[in-house]
Each structure stands twice: as C-alpha cells, then as structure tokens.
Motif scaffolding. Structure first.
Motif, PDB file in Angstrom:
ATOM      1  N   ILE A  83       5.198  -1.703  11.048  1.00 33.47           N
ATOM      2  CA  ILE A  83       6.067  -2.699  10.414  1.00 33.47           C
ATOM      3  C   ILE A  83       7.234  -3.044  11.338  1.00 33.47           C
ATOM      4  CG2 ILE A  83       7.762  -3.037   8.552  1.00 33.47           C
ATOM      5  CD1 ILE A  83       5.862  -1.600   6.682  1.00 33.47           C
ATOM      6  N   ASP A  84       7.800  -1.992  11.932  1.00 33.57           N
ATOM      7  CA  ASP A  84       8.933  -2.210  12.826  1.00 33.57           C
ATOM      8  C   ASP A  84       8.542  -3.114  13.997  1.00 33.57           C
ATOM      9  OD1 ASP A  84      11.636  -1.408  12.953  1.00 33.57           O
ATOM     10  OD2 ASP A  84      11.155  -0.387  14.843  1.00 33.57           O
ATOM     11  N   GLU A  85       7.395  -2.827  14.588  1.00 31.59           N
ATOM     12  CA  GLU A  85       6.934  -3.630  15.736  1.00 31.59           C
ATOM     13  C   GLU A  85       6.635  -5.060  15.302  1.00 31.59           C
ATOM     14  OE1 GLU A  85       6.948  -2.845  18.873  1.00 31.59           O
ATOM     15  OE2 GLU A  85       7.749  -0.879  18.343  1.00 31.59           O
TER      16      GLU A  85
ATOM     17  N   LEU B  74       0.823  -1.221   0.000  1.00 27.12           N
ATOM     18  CA  LEU B  74       0.000   0.000   0.000  1.00 27.12           C
ATOM     19  C   LEU B  74       0.852   1.264   0.000  1.00 27.12           C
ATOM     20  CD1 LEU B  74      -2.558  -1.692   0.237  1.00 27.12           C
ATOM     21  CD2 LEU B  74      -3.404   0.112   1.713  1.00 27.12           C
ATOM     22  N   ASN B  75       1.963   1.215   0.711  1.00 27.09           N
ATOM     23  CA  ASN B  75       2.860   2.378   0.707  1.00 27.09           C
ATOM     24  C   ASN B  75       3.352   2.650  -0.709  1.00 27.09           C
ATOM     25  OD1 ASN B  75       2.739   3.232   3.298  1.00 27.09           O
ATOM     26  ND2 ASN B  75       4.726   2.417   3.923  1.00 27.09           N
ATOM     27  N   ALA B  76       3.760   1.589  -1.407  1.00 25.25           N
ATOM     28  CA  ALA B  76       4.241   1.787  -2.781  1.00 25.25           C
ATOM     29  C   ALA B  76       3.107   2.364  -3.635  1.00 25.25           C
ATOM     30  CB  ALA B  76       4.744   0.463  -3.361  1.00 25.25           C
ATOM     31  N   ALA B  77       1.920   1.778  -3.519  1.00 29.04           N
ATOM     32  CA  ALA B  77       0.790   2.242  -4.338  1.00 29.04           C
ATOM     33  C   ALA B  77       0.450   3.702  -4.026  1.00 29.04           C
ATOM     34  CB  ALA B  77      -0.422   1.347  -4.096  1.00 29.04           C
ATOM     35  N   ARG B  78       0.525   4.074  -2.759  1.00 29.72           N
ATOM     36  CA  ARG B  78       0.117   5.432  -2.358  1.00 29.72           C
ATOM     37  C   ARG B  78       1.186   6.472  -2.619  1.00 29.72           C
ATOM     38  NH1 ARG B  78      -1.235   5.298   3.720  1.00 29.72           N
ATOM     39  NH2 ARG B  78      -1.468   7.533   3.406  1.00 29.72           N
TER      40      ARG B  78
ATOM     41  N   PRO C 128       7.996   9.909   8.588  1.00 28.52           N
ATOM     42  CA  PRO C 128       7.519   8.585   8.994  1.00 28.52           C
ATOM     43  C   PRO C 128       6.094   8.671   9.555  1.00 28.52           C
ATOM     44  CG  PRO C 128       9.563   9.181  10.160  1.00 28.52           C
ATOM     45  CD  PRO C 128       9.119  10.390   9.397  1.00 28.52           C
ATOM     46  N   GLY C 129       5.265   7.749   9.140  1.00 28.35           N
ATOM     47  CA  GLY C 129       3.880   7.718   9.630  1.00 28.35           C
ATOM     48  C   GLY C 129       3.694   6.529  10.556  1.00 28.35           C
ATOM     49  N   ARG C 130       2.452   6.117  10.708  1.00 32.16           N
ATOM     50  CA  ARG C 130       2.152   5.004  11.594  1.00 32.16           C
ATOM     51  C   ARG C 130       2.560   3.670  10.966  1.00 32.16           C
ATOM     52  NH1 ARG C 130      -1.384   4.405  16.054  1.00 32.16           N
ATOM     53  NH2 ARG C 130      -1.638   6.635  16.059  1.00 32.16           N
ATOM     54  N   GLY C 131       2.442   3.599   9.604  1.00 32.38           N
ATOM     55  CA  GLY C 131       2.695   2.333   8.903  1.00 32.38           C
ATOM     56  C   GLY C 131       4.073   1.755   9.183  1.00 32.38           C
TER      57      GLY C 131
END
Ligand SMILES: Nc1ncnc2c1ncn2[C@@H]1O[C@H](COP(=O)(O)OP(=O)(O)OP(=O)(O)O)[C@@H](O)[C@H]1O
Ligand SMILES: [Mg+2]
Length: 244
Positions: free
Chosen positions: A182-184, A134-138, A175-178
C-alpha cells in the motif's frame, strides 16, 4: 509432452515493456489456473451421487468464480484511457463482497462521487482499496460480522479515499507485506497514506492529487475546498498533500 500439427511463427519483434509482459503472463497463468480448478470441481460435483457433496462442491466452484471475478477486476488495464473511479470501485467492491464478505455477514458500504482517473492510477487505487478491505475482513472482526465503508471524494485538486471499519485491532500488530505494498502504491500515485488502527474501529486515508486527470466533469470548489455532495468529511489527521 506431445506436440504435433499447428506451427506458430513469431517475428521476434517485441514492443511491450518487460514488466508488462511478465504481468500479462502472470494474469494469464492465474486465469488458466482458476479455469482449471473450476472445471475439476464442477466435474467432481457432476459425478457425485451424494447431494451434500454436490452442494459443497458447487459452493466451492461458485466461490472460485467470485475469486476469479476479483482477479479480473484488478487486472492491469490494457489501454491508456480515462476511467470513472466510482464505477471501477463499485465493480471491485461487488466482486469482493461476493467472494470474501457476504458469507461472513460483513457489510461493505460504498459512498463515492464520480472521479475521472487515468486507468493506471485507477488500478493502483483499486489495489490499495482491495488490500484495505481484505485487511479489515481478515483482522478486524474476529470471524464475526461487521461493517466496512469505502468513501471516495474530491476537494478541488485533491482526491481522498477512506476505508473505515467498526472492528477492533489485536494488542500487537506486526506489519506484513500488504501495508508495504500500500505504501509503495500510494507513493507511486504521488499520494500520502495514513492509518489509525483502534480498539473501536480503524480508518485508513489516502490522499492524492487528481489535478492532472481529465476531470471533464470538474466541479467548482466551494470556499474551504469542499465540493457539493462531498461524501466524506475530512478527519483532523487527513494527510496533507499539495496538488502537483
Ligand atoms: N482493519 C484492520 N483492523 C485490525 N487490524 C488490522 C487492520 N488492518 C491491518 N491490521 C493489522 O495490521 C497488520 C499488518 O497488515 P498487513 O496487511 O501489512 O499484513 P497482513 O494482512 O497480516 O498480511 P499480508 O502480508 O497477507 O497482507 C495485520 O496483521 C493486522 O494485525
Ligand atoms: Mg494484509
């Protein structure tokens, strides 16, 4: 609120952990809301005498079905079982393509090899892949077309999942929430996550141990750790991780 008729009794015993109950409630509510929205839109489409309005509303209803598919594909697994991550990711990528990518002419390529993972770990991997796609798409394609690749491979006891795209990154990145999620999730897999966002494409690599998974189809690693039919080549910046 008017309630009458059937009475339900609970014995007050609860065996599920609180987090699980809350996740079930959330899933249940989201499923209900999707169903309600689909039903309202479909009724409106049926009632309209205008063919353009009908077509637009049917499109919205179809899209809501696809979003619901993605939501279902990412639901917390019900049972403590072993899943094939390749099959799981294929299903997930199909739903994501149908809902977010196809109409924007973004191609999603999946190159995986079979990898057996505990259902819970497979789910966490799925949520990471979802956010990366989704990050890539957005963010990567400025509304245009492009290609996103998802690769899953295994070298001995280490599984590696790479998500790459041929888009570009904005001059400033906040950096956002996404990425925090991912890190967590990566940490909860006992894995490591590295990402390189670039003007000519971005790549994200997650490496985690699959040593303790029920890999009954386990392959004998060749010298150097590469397995036959390896789908993805290791980058120099692949995260180093030791089997646990
Ligand atoms: N594949 C990518 N290509 C280009 N830029 C990216 C890519 N992935 C992430 N980014 C950049 O990294 C930023 C942070 O991503 P992150 O997922 O943390 O937040 P977000 O997507 O903006 O919001 P959300 O909280 O909804 O996930 C993005 O805003 C974007 O600028
Ligand atoms: Mg994001």
């Amino acid at each position: 609120l008017h309630q009458e008729g059937i009475m339900t009794e609970f014995d007050g015993q609860c065996t599920e952990p609180q987090e699980q109950i809350l996740l079930h409630e959330l899933n249940h509510r989201v499923n209900n809301e999707f169903a309600a929205a689909i039903s309202v839109v479909s009724l409106a489409a049926g009632r309209s005498g205008n063919s353009e309005v009908k077509a637009a509303l049917s499109g919205v209803s179809e899209l809501l079905h696809r979003y619901a598919d993605v939501h279902r594909a990412l639901q917390m697994p019900e049972h403590d079982t072993v899943l094939d991550a390749e099959t799981y990711l294929r299903q997930l990528c199909l739903s994501i393509s149908g809902s977010y990518l196809d109409h924007r002419k973004i191609k999603l390529v999946l190159a995986t090899e079979p990898l057996r993972l505990q259902a819970d770990r497979c789910w966490r991997l799925g949520m990471i892949v979802y956010e990366l796609i989704l990050n890539a798409a957005r963010h990567a394609f400025s509304g245009g077309a492009g290609e996103i690749r998802v690769e899953l491979s295994r070298a001995g006891a280490i599984a590696q999942c790479r998500v790459t795209d041929d888009g570009s990154v904005a001059p400033t990145v906040a950096p956002g929430r996404g990425l925090k999620i991912i890190d967590e999730l990566s940490k909860s897999l006992g894995g490591r996550f590295v990402q390189k966002l670039g003007p000519r494409g971005s790549r994200s690599i997650l490496a985690f141990s699959c040593a303790n998974e029920a890999n009954v189809t386990s392959r004998i690693p060749r010298q150097g750790g590469q397995t036959p039919g390896h789908a993805a080549q290791a980058f120099d910046d692949s995260p180093a991780i030791a089997p646990c």
